[in-house]
Scaffold this active site. Structure first.
Site, mmCIF file in Angstrom:
data_model
loop_
_atom_site.group_PDB
_atom_site.id
_atom_site.type_symbol
_atom_site.label_atom_id
_atom_site.label_comp_id
_atom_site.label_asym_id
_atom_site.label_seq_id
_atom_site.Cartn_x
_atom_site.Cartn_y
_atom_site.Cartn_z
ATOM 1 N N HIS A 1 88.054 -27.454 -68.123
ATOM 2 C CA HIS A 1 88.916 -28.544 -67.858
ATOM 3 C C HIS A 1 90.506 -28.175 -67.192
ATOM 4 C CE1 HIS A 1 90.734 -26.600 -71.544
ATOM 5 N NE2 HIS A 1 91.546 -26.957 -71.350
ATOM 6 N N ARG B 1 97.327 -29.562 -79.861
ATOM 7 C CA ARG B 1 96.289 -29.704 -79.859
ATOM 8 C C ARG B 1 95.949 -28.899 -80.814
ATOM 9 N NH1 ARG B 1 95.327 -25.807 -74.875
ATOM 10 N NH2 ARG B 1 94.965 -24.226 -76.410
ATOM 11 N N ASP C 1 90.077 -22.138 -72.157
ATOM 12 C CA ASP C 1 91.806 -21.919 -73.311
ATOM 13 C C ASP C 1 91.698 -20.940 -72.943
ATOM 14 O OD1 ASP C 1 92.960 -24.362 -73.068
ATOM 15 O OD2 ASP C 1 91.446 -25.133 -74.421
ATOM 16 N N HIS D 1 90.399 -23.947 -65.871
ATOM 17 C CA HIS D 1 91.166 -23.182 -66.834
ATOM 18 C C HIS D 1 89.918 -23.173 -68.079
ATOM 19 C CE1 HIS D 1 93.553 -25.949 -68.815
ATOM 20 N NE2 HIS D 1 93.535 -25.149 -69.707
HETATM 21 C C1 SIN Z 1 94.345 -28.345 -72.074
HETATM 22 O O1 SIN Z 1 94.827 -27.783 -71.289
HETATM 23 O O2 SIN Z 1 94.702 -27.874 -73.154
HETATM 24 C C2 SIN Z 1 95.702 -29.552 -71.344
HETATM 25 C C3 SIN Z 1 94.802 -30.314 -71.367
HETATM 26 C C4 SIN Z 1 95.395 -32.305 -70.589
HETATM 27 O O3 SIN Z 1 96.699 -31.683 -71.252
HETATM 28 O O4 SIN Z 1 94.891 -33.066 -70.808
#
Ligand code: SIN
Length: 297
Positions: free
Chosen positions: A273, A288, A126, A124
């Site tokens: 990612h 995050r 974000d 995805h």
């Molecule tokens: C996310 O999609 O922000 C999570 C990525 C992760 O936990 O590595």
């Protein structure tokens, strides 16, 4: 997996140019295509020291533009410093659904033996369901499992560049619906988070132009994109299935192995990612901070 081989070597060729040297940081690429580890930066000091931050900030901006995702290890920062680092890149984004760690802009990233799932397990970009999706995300992992819990990143400029000219022409001008409803409803119930009455959805170009690099990037993802507008649904389903498979080619990827107190900073406008949840029953935990972006064009 589609093959990108031709009669004379790979059909997709990434031409890595010689870059000007950096002066205030060191940049070690993970692959020729995406990802670089940055050393010579103390983020705790960087956010508190205005006078020495500008040169280094310019070079961090440049490293992000050139590598799409950058990594910093052994950073010992407080939640306030994590937020302040994000603010150096723009206004902070508040996630429409996820739990936070005391500040609405500090998203909680956590999975342990009791978790029904981990965050971000599928490919995805974000919150692409927002009208103005985030430009970047800065993930700080404090606790790692003994093994596993890596994050994979994929270069969407490379995915676009590797499409055939006919496919580029077909996709040019098309838009797609990105929907948060299906992605988020009930997703965070295990953290005790109540659903909102509705979640964002937005229409974005299938191919977007990055506002900093002016390069074209493929901008559809499995997490949020539901259909391409203005074509029959079966054609849209087939086209999206092809584009997802194409975008997920390992040729476009790097994989980051976390260590405690490492930071990953990725550009959602040109990279996708996914997180690996291969470490159950162990715990992986962090926060995050997400930086607001512009409407894709
Ligand atoms: C996310 O999609 O922000 C999570 C990525 C992760 O936990 O590595």
């Amino acid at each position: 997996m589609s093959s990108l081989s031709g009669k004379q070597g790979p059909r997709y060729r990434h031409i890595a140019g010689e870059a000007d040297p950096y002066e205030t940081i060191a940049v070690e690429k993970l692959t020729p295509i995406i990802g670089a580890e940055i050393t010579g930066v103390d983020i705790g000091k960087l956010v508190s020291d205005e006078s020495r931050s500008n040169r280094q900030m310019d070079e961090i901006h440049r490293a992000l533009a050139e590598n799409l995702v950058i990594f910093f290890r052994d950073q010992h920062i407080t939640p306030q410093q994590h937020l302040a680092f994000g603010r150096k890149f723009g206004e902070l984004h508040v996630h429409p659904a996820a739990p936070n760690e005391g500040d609405p802009a500090l998203m909680k990233i956590y999975a342990d033996k009791d978790s029904p799932r981990a965050n971000g397990e599928g490919w995805h970009s974000d919150v692409s369901c927002d009208l103005e999706p985030p430009m970047g995300s800065i993930l700080y992992i404090k606790q790692c499992p003994p093994r596993g819990g890596d994050t994979l990143f994929a270069n969407m400029y490379a995915a676009y560049d590797a499409l055939s000219d006919r496919m580029k022409t077909y996709l040019d001008g098309l838009t797609a619906l990105h929907d948060g409803e299906q992605a988020y409803r009930g997703l965070y119930a295990n953290y005790g988070v109540a659903d909102r009455p509705s979640y964002p959805s937005a229409e974005h170009p299938v191919i977007r132009t990055h506002p900093v690099t002016a390069r074209k990037a493929l901008y559809v993802n499995r997490g949020f994109t539901r259909h391409i507008i203005g074509i029959p649904r079966d054609e849209s389903d087939a086209m999206l299935a092809y584009l997802y498979q194409h975008a997920e080619n390992p040729l476009f990827q790097c994989r980051f192995r976390w260590t405690e107190n490492a930071i990953a900073f990725w550009d959602n406008r040109c990279a996708q990612h996914r997180a690996m949840w291969d470490y159950w029953p162990h715990t992986r935990s962090g926060t995050r901070v997400t930086v607001k972006g512009e409407r894709p064009a």
